[in-house]
Design a protein around this motif. Structure first.
Motif, PDB file in Angstrom:
ATOM      1  N   ASP A 155     -55.776 176.208  60.943  1.00  0.00           N
ATOM      2  CA  ASP A 155     -56.326 174.860  60.807  1.00  0.00           C
ATOM      3  C   ASP A 155     -55.223 173.822  60.587  1.00  0.00           C
ATOM      4  O   ASP A 155     -55.303 172.974  59.706  1.00  0.00           O
ATOM      5  CB  ASP A 155     -57.338 174.797  59.668  1.00  0.00           C
ATOM      6  CG  ASP A 155     -56.778 175.314  58.351  1.00  0.00           C
ATOM      7  OD1 ASP A 155     -55.675 175.906  58.360  1.00  0.00           O
ATOM      8  OD2 ASP A 155     -57.440 175.132  57.314  1.00  0.00           O
ATOM      9  N   SER A 156     -54.187 173.885  61.420  1.00  0.00           N
ATOM     10  CA  SER A 156     -53.064 172.964  61.269  1.00  0.00           C
ATOM     11  C   SER A 156     -52.473 172.651  62.623  1.00  0.00           C
ATOM     12  O   SER A 156     -52.287 173.549  63.454  1.00  0.00           O
ATOM     13  CB  SER A 156     -51.989 173.585  60.370  1.00  0.00           C
ATOM     14  OG  SER A 156     -50.778 172.871  60.475  1.00  0.00           O
ATOM     15  N   PRO A 157     -52.149 171.377  62.885  1.00  0.00           N
ATOM     16  CA  PRO A 157     -51.467 171.047  64.140  1.00  0.00           C
ATOM     17  C   PRO A 157     -50.079 171.684  64.216  1.00  0.00           C
ATOM     18  O   PRO A 157     -49.537 171.864  65.306  1.00  0.00           O
ATOM     19  CB  PRO A 157     -51.376 169.511  64.106  1.00  0.00           C
ATOM     20  CG  PRO A 157     -51.567 169.132  62.683  1.00  0.00           C
ATOM     21  CD  PRO A 157     -52.439 170.175  62.082  1.00  0.00           C
ATOM     22  N   TRP A 158     -49.522 172.043  63.083  1.00  0.00           N
ATOM     23  CA  TRP A 158     -48.238 172.760  63.042  1.00  0.00           C
ATOM     24  C   TRP A 158     -48.361 174.082  63.796  1.00  0.00           C
ATOM     25  O   TRP A 158     -47.480 174.440  64.580  1.00  0.00           O
ATOM     26  CB  TRP A 158     -47.877 172.993  61.577  1.00  0.00           C
ATOM     27  CG  TRP A 158     -46.550 173.613  61.301  1.00  0.00           C
ATOM     28  CD1 TRP A 158     -45.384 172.950  61.064  1.00  0.00           C
ATOM     29  CD2 TRP A 158     -46.250 175.010  61.202  1.00  0.00           C
ATOM     30  NE1 TRP A 158     -44.377 173.855  60.831  1.00  0.00           N
ATOM     31  CE2 TRP A 158     -44.881 175.121  60.913  1.00  0.00           C
ATOM     32  CE3 TRP A 158     -46.994 176.169  61.340  1.00  0.00           C
ATOM     33  CZ2 TRP A 158     -44.251 176.348  60.752  1.00  0.00           C
ATOM     34  CZ3 TRP A 158     -46.366 177.401  61.181  1.00  0.00           C
ATOM     35  CH2 TRP A 158     -45.019 177.481  60.886  1.00  0.00           C
ATOM     36  N   VAL A 183     -50.429 174.783  66.173  1.00  0.00           N
ATOM     37  CA  VAL A 183     -50.594 174.521  67.607  1.00  0.00           C
ATOM     38  C   VAL A 183     -49.238 174.398  68.293  1.00  0.00           C
ATOM     39  O   VAL A 183     -49.044 174.888  69.409  1.00  0.00           O
ATOM     40  CB  VAL A 183     -51.421 173.240  67.830  1.00  0.00           C
ATOM     41  CG1 VAL A 183     -51.461 172.879  69.316  1.00  0.00           C
ATOM     42  CG2 VAL A 183     -52.833 173.425  67.293  1.00  0.00           C
ATOM     43  N   GLU A 184     -48.273 173.764  67.620  1.00  0.00           N
ATOM     44  CA  GLU A 184     -46.946 173.604  68.206  1.00  0.00           C
ATOM     45  C   GLU A 184     -46.255 174.953  68.384  1.00  0.00           C
ATOM     46  O   GLU A 184     -45.589 175.203  69.398  1.00  0.00           O
ATOM     47  CB  GLU A 184     -46.098 172.668  67.328  1.00  0.00           C
ATOM     48  CG  GLU A 184     -46.643 171.255  67.205  1.00  0.00           C
ATOM     49  CD  GLU A 184     -46.781 170.576  68.551  1.00  0.00           C
ATOM     50  OE1 GLU A 184     -45.754 170.295  69.192  1.00  0.00           O
ATOM     51  OE2 GLU A 184     -47.927 170.342  68.986  1.00  0.00           O
ATOM     52  N   GLN A 221     -48.486 166.475  57.268  1.00  0.00           N
ATOM     53  CA  GLN A 221     -49.881 166.398  56.843  1.00  0.00           C
ATOM     54  C   GLN A 221     -49.996 165.890  55.406  1.00  0.00           C
ATOM     55  O   GLN A 221     -50.870 165.090  55.090  1.00  0.00           O
ATOM     56  CB  GLN A 221     -50.556 167.761  56.984  1.00  0.00           C
ATOM     57  CG  GLN A 221     -50.855 168.131  58.430  1.00  0.00           C
ATOM     58  CD  GLN A 221     -51.638 169.417  58.523  1.00  0.00           C
ATOM     59  OE1 GLN A 221     -51.076 170.508  58.430  1.00  0.00           O
ATOM     60  NE2 GLN A 221     -52.933 169.298  58.700  1.00  0.00           N
ATOM     61  N   LEU A 280     -44.824 166.096  63.685  1.00  0.00           N
ATOM     62  CA  LEU A 280     -45.982 166.459  64.497  1.00  0.00           C
ATOM     63  C   LEU A 280     -46.279 165.317  65.478  1.00  0.00           C
ATOM     64  O   LEU A 280     -45.885 164.168  65.250  1.00  0.00           O
ATOM     65  CB  LEU A 280     -47.194 166.698  63.604  1.00  0.00           C
ATOM     66  CG  LEU A 280     -47.092 167.859  62.612  1.00  0.00           C
ATOM     67  CD1 LEU A 280     -48.320 167.885  61.711  1.00  0.00           C
ATOM     68  CD2 LEU A 280     -46.931 169.192  63.335  1.00  0.00           C
ATOM     69  N   GLU A 294     -48.775 163.560  65.852  1.00  0.00           N
ATOM     70  CA  GLU A 294     -49.500 162.454  65.210  1.00  0.00           C
ATOM     71  C   GLU A 294     -48.578 161.492  64.477  1.00  0.00           C
ATOM     72  O   GLU A 294     -48.968 160.355  64.193  1.00  0.00           O
ATOM     73  CB  GLU A 294     -50.531 163.000  64.214  1.00  0.00           C
ATOM     74  CG  GLU A 294     -51.614 163.859  64.838  1.00  0.00           C
ATOM     75  CD  GLU A 294     -51.256 165.334  64.829  1.00  0.00           C
ATOM     76  OE1 GLU A 294     -52.167 166.151  64.656  1.00  0.00           O
ATOM     77  OE2 GLU A 294     -50.069 165.671  64.998  1.00  0.00           O
TER      78      GLU A 294
END
Length: 340
Positions: A74-77, A79-80, A252, A280, A282
């Motif tokens: 549950d983290s955009p981290w 995804v990278e 975040q 990130l 964002e």
């Protein structure tokens, strides 16, 4: 391993067919980063077509799958990291199986059971503690392992991939000090992660080098997520003598600090400067755009994937401990402190 005429294929033959030099093929085999992506893909494809193996390497039956295991997704981290692993996997014709074990022993056992049932070419753990029992079971299955940003100190035979977290913590703090800030709050990450401890140590080193006292009350715990950044930001801004700048050990958490600043009716960077860590996607779209320490998350995923695939093919690696460089990205969330 042999050519069509039955002879063993050589590096020289691969180089000739790829239209590159022998040293270039050698750099690809050794997992070096100083090879153009297109060249690397062309050489790797020829190596696969000819089934090339180094002399003395073990015969390996490829499955065509790599496991990528997170504690949480549950983290955009995350995804990278996935982007980097899948980028290499796609180029190598290897699929990626992504799992989250949520720090639960039952989930870890279920994952291992699934692994036994379907097999894998290798496993990449992310921000995880590779326990000796789990490591031993993977060794028995002849499954190579790489850890990205390990929790704790892994076994010496487990390759790790990370970033220069200490240097990043130092760079962020030096940036704020150069603007004139002397009261700098810090929102820390989970203490069990080496990367978290390194960022805090770098921050403290920057303060000490500038002769600025390190105040424990200006350091608040966090967990890399928004809510902990908001809670820490609220506590820091509620002090009788609040900091003029806050450095959060993840983007975040920095976004959580943004909300804490907004709810107190303050403005960034007019009333308080904010720095994050990660860069990130964002970060550049935040309001104002976030000054942050960039760690090359996609490239960390790529390097982990290249390393585990090399191990799966019985190849050696250049170094078992790799840290990729971080760099400070200055945007609009930092400015000199307002004069009283």
């Amino acid at each position: 391993m042999d050519g069509d005429d039955g002879r063993r294929i050589t590096i020289t033959a691969i180089a000739r067919e790829a239209g590159v030099s022998v040293p270039t093929v050698s750099r690809v085999l050794n997992g070096r980063s100083d090879v153009a992506p297109g060249t690397r893909e062309r050489v790797e494809e020829l190596l696969r077509q000819h089934g090339y193996q180094r002399r003395g390497s073990r015969t390996v039956s490829r499955v065509g799958l790599v496991d990528l295991v997170f504690n949480d997704l549950d983290s955009p981290w995350a995804v990278e990291i996935i982007r980097g692993v899948e980028d290499v996997g796609h180029g190598a014709g290897v699929g990626t199986v992504v799992s989250a074990i949520h720090r639960q022993s039952t989930a870890a056992r279920q994952w291992l059971q699934n692994l036994r049932a379907r097999a894998t070419d290798g496993v990449i753990f992310v921000t995880s503690h590779l326990s000796p029992p789990l490591h031993a079971q993977l060794r028995r299955l002849n499954v190579p392992v790489v850890v990205v940003d390990p929790a704790g100190v892994p076994a010496t035979d487990v390759p790790t991939v990370g970033a220069t977290n200490w240097a990043g913590g130092l760079a962020a703090t030096e940036h704020l000090l150069s603007l004139g800030h002397r009261r700098i709050g810090f929102v820390a990450g989970p203490t069990h992660l080496l990367c978290s401890r390194a960022r805090l140590d770098g921050h403290r080193a920057g303060l000490e080098a500038a002769g600025v006292p390190v105040e424990d009350r200006l350091v608040h715990p966090g967990d890399f997520y928004h809510a902990s950044g908001f809670a820490a930001g609220t506590a820091l801004l509620g002090l009788d003598d609040p900091p003029t700048a806050i450095f959060a050990a993840s983007d975040q958490m920095a976004f959580g600090v943004y909300e804490a600043v907004r709810r107190r009716g303050l403005r960034i960077p007019d009333d308080v400067s904010v720095v994050g860590f990660d860069d990130l996607p964002e970060a550049r779209w935040a309001s104002p755009p976030l000054t942050t320490v960039r760690q090359p998350l996609v490239e960390m995923g790529r390097l982990a994937a290249r390393t585990v695939l090399r191990l799966a093919q019985g190849e050696g690696i250049d170094s078992p401990r790799v840290e990729l460089a971080t760099n400070l990205v200055v945007r609009d969330s930092t400015a000199p402190p307002r004069r009283s």
